[in-house]
Design a protein around this motif. Sequence first.
Motif, PDB file in Angstrom:
ATOM      1  N   VAL A  59      26.500  27.823  36.994  1.00  0.00           N
ATOM      2  CA  VAL A  59      27.335  29.014  36.815  1.00  0.00           C
ATOM      3  C   VAL A  59      28.529  28.702  35.918  1.00  0.00           C
ATOM      4  CG1 VAL A  59      28.863  30.636  38.002  1.00  0.00           C
ATOM      5  CG2 VAL A  59      26.623  30.105  38.964  1.00  0.00           C
ATOM      6  N   MET A  60      29.186  27.583  36.168  1.00  0.00           N
ATOM      7  CA  MET A  60      30.363  27.246  35.381  1.00  0.00           C
ATOM      8  C   MET A  60      30.007  27.014  33.918  1.00  0.00           C
ATOM      9  SD  MET A  60      32.846  27.459  37.495  1.00  0.00           S
ATOM     10  CE  MET A  60      34.242  26.518  36.924  1.00  0.00           C
ATOM     11  N   ALA A  61      28.802  26.510  33.657  1.00  0.00           N
ATOM     12  CA  ALA A  61      28.386  26.264  32.274  1.00  0.00           C
ATOM     13  C   ALA A  61      28.185  27.549  31.494  1.00  0.00           C
ATOM     14  CB  ALA A  61      27.097  25.442  32.264  1.00  0.00           C
ATOM     15  N   LEU A  62      27.988  28.661  32.181  1.00  0.00           N
ATOM     16  CA  LEU A  62      27.761  29.936  31.507  1.00  0.00           C
ATOM     17  C   LEU A  62      29.049  30.590  31.025  1.00  0.00           C
ATOM     18  CD1 LEU A  62      25.090  31.419  33.940  1.00  0.00           C
ATOM     19  CD2 LEU A  62      24.688  30.743  31.569  1.00  0.00           C
ATOM     20  N   ARG A  63      30.200  30.082  31.432  1.00  0.00           N
ATOM     21  CA  ARG A  63      31.455  30.781  31.131  1.00  0.00           C
ATOM     22  C   ARG A  63      31.762  30.835  29.632  1.00  0.00           C
ATOM     23  NH1 ARG A  63      35.788  27.919  33.152  1.00  0.00           N
ATOM     24  NH2 ARG A  63      34.468  26.068  32.967  1.00  0.00           N
ATOM     25  N   GLY A  64      31.397  29.791  28.897  1.00  0.00           N
ATOM     26  CA  GLY A  64      31.638  29.807  27.462  1.00  0.00           C
ATOM     27  C   GLY A  64      30.831  30.894  26.765  1.00  0.00           C
ATOM     28  N   LEU A  65      29.577  31.057  27.183  1.00  0.00           N
ATOM     29  CA  LEU A  65      28.735  32.099  26.618  1.00  0.00           C
ATOM     30  C   LEU A  65      29.272  33.486  26.974  1.00  0.00           C
ATOM     31  CD1 LEU A  65      26.185  32.966  25.121  1.00  0.00           C
ATOM     32  CD2 LEU A  65      24.948  32.781  27.297  1.00  0.00           C
ATOM     33  N   ILE A  66      29.710  33.644  28.214  1.00  0.00           N
ATOM     34  CA  ILE A  66      30.261  34.935  28.635  1.00  0.00           C
ATOM     35  C   ILE A  66      31.507  35.266  27.816  1.00  0.00           C
ATOM     36  CG2 ILE A  66      31.353  36.170  30.557  1.00  0.00           C
ATOM     37  CD1 ILE A  66      29.497  34.542  32.419  1.00  0.00           C
ATOM     38  N   ALA A  67      32.357  34.268  27.601  1.00  0.00           N
ATOM     39  CA  ALA A  67      33.558  34.491  26.794  1.00  0.00           C
ATOM     40  C   ALA A  67      33.187  34.919  25.374  1.00  0.00           C
ATOM     41  CB  ALA A  67      34.421  33.239  26.770  1.00  0.00           C
ATOM     42  N   ALA A  68      32.161  34.268  24.797  1.00  0.00           N
ATOM     43  CA  ALA A  68      31.737  34.612  23.444  1.00  0.00           C
ATOM     44  C   ALA A  68      31.147  36.019  23.385  1.00  0.00           C
ATOM     45  CB  ALA A  68      30.717  33.587  22.942  1.00  0.00           C
ATOM     46  N   MET A  69      30.352  36.397  24.372  1.00  0.00           N
ATOM     47  CA  MET A  69      29.801  37.746  24.400  1.00  0.00           C
ATOM     48  C   MET A  69      30.902  38.774  24.620  1.00  0.00           C
ATOM     49  SD  MET A  69      26.019  37.598  26.178  1.00  0.00           S
ATOM     50  CE  MET A  69      26.502  36.770  27.692  1.00  0.00           C
ATOM     51  N   GLY A  70      31.906  38.397  25.432  1.00  0.00           N
ATOM     52  CA  GLY A  70      33.031  39.299  25.653  1.00  0.00           C
ATOM     53  C   GLY A  70      33.826  39.554  24.387  1.00  0.00           C
ATOM     54  N   ARG A  71      33.935  38.526  23.536  1.00  0.00           N
ATOM     55  CA  ARG A  71      34.616  38.715  22.255  1.00  0.00           C
ATOM     56  C   ARG A  71      33.790  39.598  21.318  1.00  0.00           C
ATOM     57  NH1 ARG A  71      35.564  33.118  23.006  1.00  0.00           N
ATOM     58  NH2 ARG A  71      33.862  32.577  21.563  1.00  0.00           N
ATOM     59  N   ALA A  72      32.472  39.392  21.352  1.00  0.00           N
ATOM     60  CA  ALA A  72      31.598  40.153  20.462  1.00  0.00           C
ATOM     61  C   ALA A  72      31.503  41.622  20.870  1.00  0.00           C
ATOM     62  CB  ALA A  72      30.202  39.528  20.444  1.00  0.00           C
ATOM     63  N   ASP A  73      31.602  41.898  22.150  1.00  0.00           N
ATOM     64  CA  ASP A  73      31.558  43.277  22.654  1.00  0.00           C
ATOM     65  C   ASP A  73      32.634  43.441  23.726  1.00  0.00           C
ATOM     66  OD1 ASP A  73      31.088  45.788  23.623  1.00  0.00           O
ATOM     67  OD2 ASP A  73      28.962  45.477  24.054  1.00  0.00           O
ATOM     68  N   PRO A  74      33.823  43.880  23.352  1.00  0.00           N
ATOM     69  CA  PRO A  74      34.936  43.999  24.312  1.00  0.00           C
ATOM     70  C   PRO A  74      34.700  45.021  25.415  1.00  0.00           C
ATOM     71  CG  PRO A  74      35.730  44.019  22.039  1.00  0.00           C
ATOM     72  CD  PRO A  74      34.249  44.181  21.983  1.00  0.00           C
ATOM     73  N   ARG A  75      33.635  45.809  25.303  1.00  0.00           N
ATOM     74  CA  ARG A  75      33.356  46.801  26.343  1.00  0.00           C
ATOM     75  C   ARG A  75      32.276  46.338  27.313  1.00  0.00           C
ATOM     76  NH1 ARG A  75      32.043  51.877  22.647  1.00  0.00           N
ATOM     77  NH2 ARG A  75      30.827  50.210  21.681  1.00  0.00           N
ATOM     78  N   ALA A  76      31.660  45.208  27.038  1.00  0.00           N
ATOM     79  CA  ALA A  76      30.584  44.720  27.905  1.00  0.00           C
ATOM     80  C   ALA A  76      31.146  44.176  29.214  1.00  0.00           C
ATOM     81  CB  ALA A  76      29.787  43.636  27.190  1.00  0.00           C
ATOM     82  N   HIS A  77      30.351  44.308  30.274  1.00  0.00           N
ATOM     83  CA  HIS A  77      30.657  43.714  31.573  1.00  0.00           C
ATOM     84  C   HIS A  77      29.568  42.707  31.913  1.00  0.00           C
ATOM     85  CE1 HIS A  77      33.211  47.294  31.756  1.00  0.00           C
ATOM     86  NE2 HIS A  77      33.914  46.667  32.667  1.00  0.00           N
ATOM     87  N   PHE A  78      29.885  41.804  32.833  1.00  0.00           N
ATOM     88  CA  PHE A  78      28.986  40.695  33.130  1.00  0.00           C
ATOM     89  C   PHE A  78      28.796  40.550  34.641  1.00  0.00           C
ATOM     90  CE2 PHE A  78      31.296  39.990  29.241  1.00  0.00           C
ATOM     91  CZ  PHE A  78      30.249  39.833  28.333  1.00  0.00           C
ATOM     92  N   LEU A  79      27.539  40.485  35.044  1.00  0.00           N
ATOM     93  CA  LEU A  79      27.160  40.251  36.433  1.00  0.00           C
ATOM     94  C   LEU A  79      26.651  38.824  36.537  1.00  0.00           C
ATOM     95  CD1 LEU A  79      26.492  41.235  39.346  1.00  0.00           C
ATOM     96  CD2 LEU A  79      24.247  41.907  38.440  1.00  0.00           C
ATOM     97  N   ILE A  80      27.360  37.989  37.286  1.00  0.00           N
ATOM     98  CA  ILE A  80      26.981  36.581  37.463  1.00  0.00           C
ATOM     99  C   ILE A  80      26.401  36.413  38.857  1.00  0.00           C
ATOM    100  CG2 ILE A  80      27.800  34.205  37.444  1.00  0.00           C
ATOM    101  CD1 ILE A  80      30.239  35.231  35.837  1.00  0.00           C
ATOM    102  N   THR A  81      25.192  35.894  38.945  1.00  0.00           N
ATOM    103  CA  THR A  81      24.588  35.643  40.249  1.00  0.00           C
ATOM    104  C   THR A  81      24.334  34.154  40.441  1.00  0.00           C
ATOM    105  OG1 THR A  81      22.317  35.988  39.440  1.00  0.00           O
ATOM    106  CG2 THR A  81      23.470  37.897  40.362  1.00  0.00           C
ATOM    107  N   SER A  82      24.345  33.751  41.698  1.00  0.00           N
ATOM    108  CA  SER A  82      24.012  32.379  42.079  1.00  0.00           C
ATOM    109  C   SER A  82      23.486  32.424  43.499  1.00  0.00           C
ATOM    110  CB  SER A  82      25.236  31.472  41.968  1.00  0.00           C
ATOM    111  OG  SER A  82      26.268  31.912  42.833  1.00  0.00           O
ATOM    112  N   SER A  83      23.019  31.292  43.978  1.00  0.00           N
ATOM    113  CA  SER A  83      22.435  31.227  45.324  1.00  0.00           C
ATOM    114  C   SER A  83      23.311  30.492  46.316  1.00  0.00           C
ATOM    115  CB  SER A  83      21.060  30.558  45.252  1.00  0.00           C
ATOM    116  OG  SER A  83      20.202  31.252  44.377  1.00  0.00           O
ATOM    117  N   ALA A  84      24.018  29.459  45.867  1.00  0.00           N
ATOM    118  CA  ALA A  84      24.778  28.600  46.773  1.00  0.00           C
ATOM    119  C   ALA A  84      26.133  29.216  47.130  1.00  0.00           C
ATOM    120  CB  ALA A  84      24.982  27.234  46.142  1.00  0.00           C
ATOM    121  N   ARG A  85      26.506  29.106  48.382  1.00  0.00           N
ATOM    122  CA  ARG A  85      27.814  29.609  48.815  1.00  0.00           C
ATOM    123  C   ARG A  85      28.949  28.910  48.066  1.00  0.00           C
ATOM    124  NH1 ARG A  85      30.441  29.349  54.950  1.00  0.00           N
ATOM    125  NH2 ARG A  85      32.294  30.593  54.457  1.00  0.00           N
TER     126      ARG A  85
END
Length: 412
Positions: free
Chosen positions: A70-96
């Motif tokens: 999950v933490m490794a995905l944050r850079g990609l999310i930041a880049a997508m957020g810059r490319a589309d400032p209106r996009a939202h992101f749903l992050i899922t994981s399994s471990a508490r």
Amino acid sequence: MDKPRSPTRALRAYMMLTRMLAPLAPMHLRRRLAQGREDPARWQEKLGQAGRPRPKGRLIWLHGVGVGEVMALRGLIAAMGRADPRAHFLITSSARSSAQVVAGNLPPRSIHQYLPIDAPAFVARFLEHWQPDLSIWSDQEIWPVCTLEADRRGIPLVFLNARITDQSLEKKRFIKPLYEDVLRRFQLVLAQDSRSAANLKALGASAVEIAPSMKSAAPMLAVDEAELARMRAMFDGRRIWVAASTHPEDEAVALAAQAQLFADDPRWLLVLVPRDPKRELLLDQPFARRSAEDNLTDQPVYLADSFGELGLWYRLADAALIGGSFSAVEGHNPWEASALGTAVLHGPRIENFANDFNALHMAQAAKEITDAASLVRALKGDLAQMGLRGQSRVRRAAPLDGLAKQLLGMAK
């Protein structure tokens, strides 16, 4: 968009099995809840029951099984957020633990939810609520029902940072028809290395490309600045190093090294951060405990038995022994330490992060150690320069803006 392919016999059999077992899921989750292994406030998310409303507009769904993914995905999310400032992101994981760590490191316009159990009723409930425009899976975990149901709804599927070792390939060969069906539903598969690419093709992936790991491009771990100042005052005068995300084999080496260091100079302090903070540790040295809010006096070990504070410990330490590198776990992510200028040390077992450690070795920003004696020697070396070289290597990491735009272009 092409019509979704019909499930093969293997996938139909898997769906039938999960449908039969689904009525047992609530009882199973309640048992885990009683054991402290599920989130009391959010465990029903695993039954597909949403804990938040869906934001309006484009929603990109990204999944990583645990903390590191999950933490490794944050850079990609930041880049997508810059490319589309209106996009939202749903992050899922399994471990508490992943939810507890990501809570303090969520990118803007992001929501975390637990992935539903991979059974048709739970997955359908999840997808009907969230209606994502793109589904991105990372590292090693993809689930057949989630993949099929997303494909049926016309949600494009992407598999990033894909990694599969030879050993994992052998374990999966007996269910190759199932994996072949699932993998061929992905429009894009990016493997971390050539070996993973070959293994994915052997399992049935029709088109696989190779791309560097995204872990080096993730933003720095967050920190509470007031707590950082308080801990610096408490640790004043100590020579701090951290053993991060440790397992028992790592701890044996780290504690033996700390005993030698402390005997030579009582200023040395080991901050021990277990991968599972709730695991009971038998320490043979005096220690202070984070959860008990113990004040540090002259103890040799500080037990950081808390979730989501590696950003704090890396900022305080000169060097980090990366856990999992003395056991079958085969290592954890070294980039989080390097990003903060912390010198990286590791044991000999790093197969799961071989490319990442190799990149740091090429930059002279990491060092392999084999036992307590070599760890002591490394800690007495030039850690500052090693840390600076690692930080410089992180800053040269390939930007993810091109990939972000490519992925957003695939969203329905």
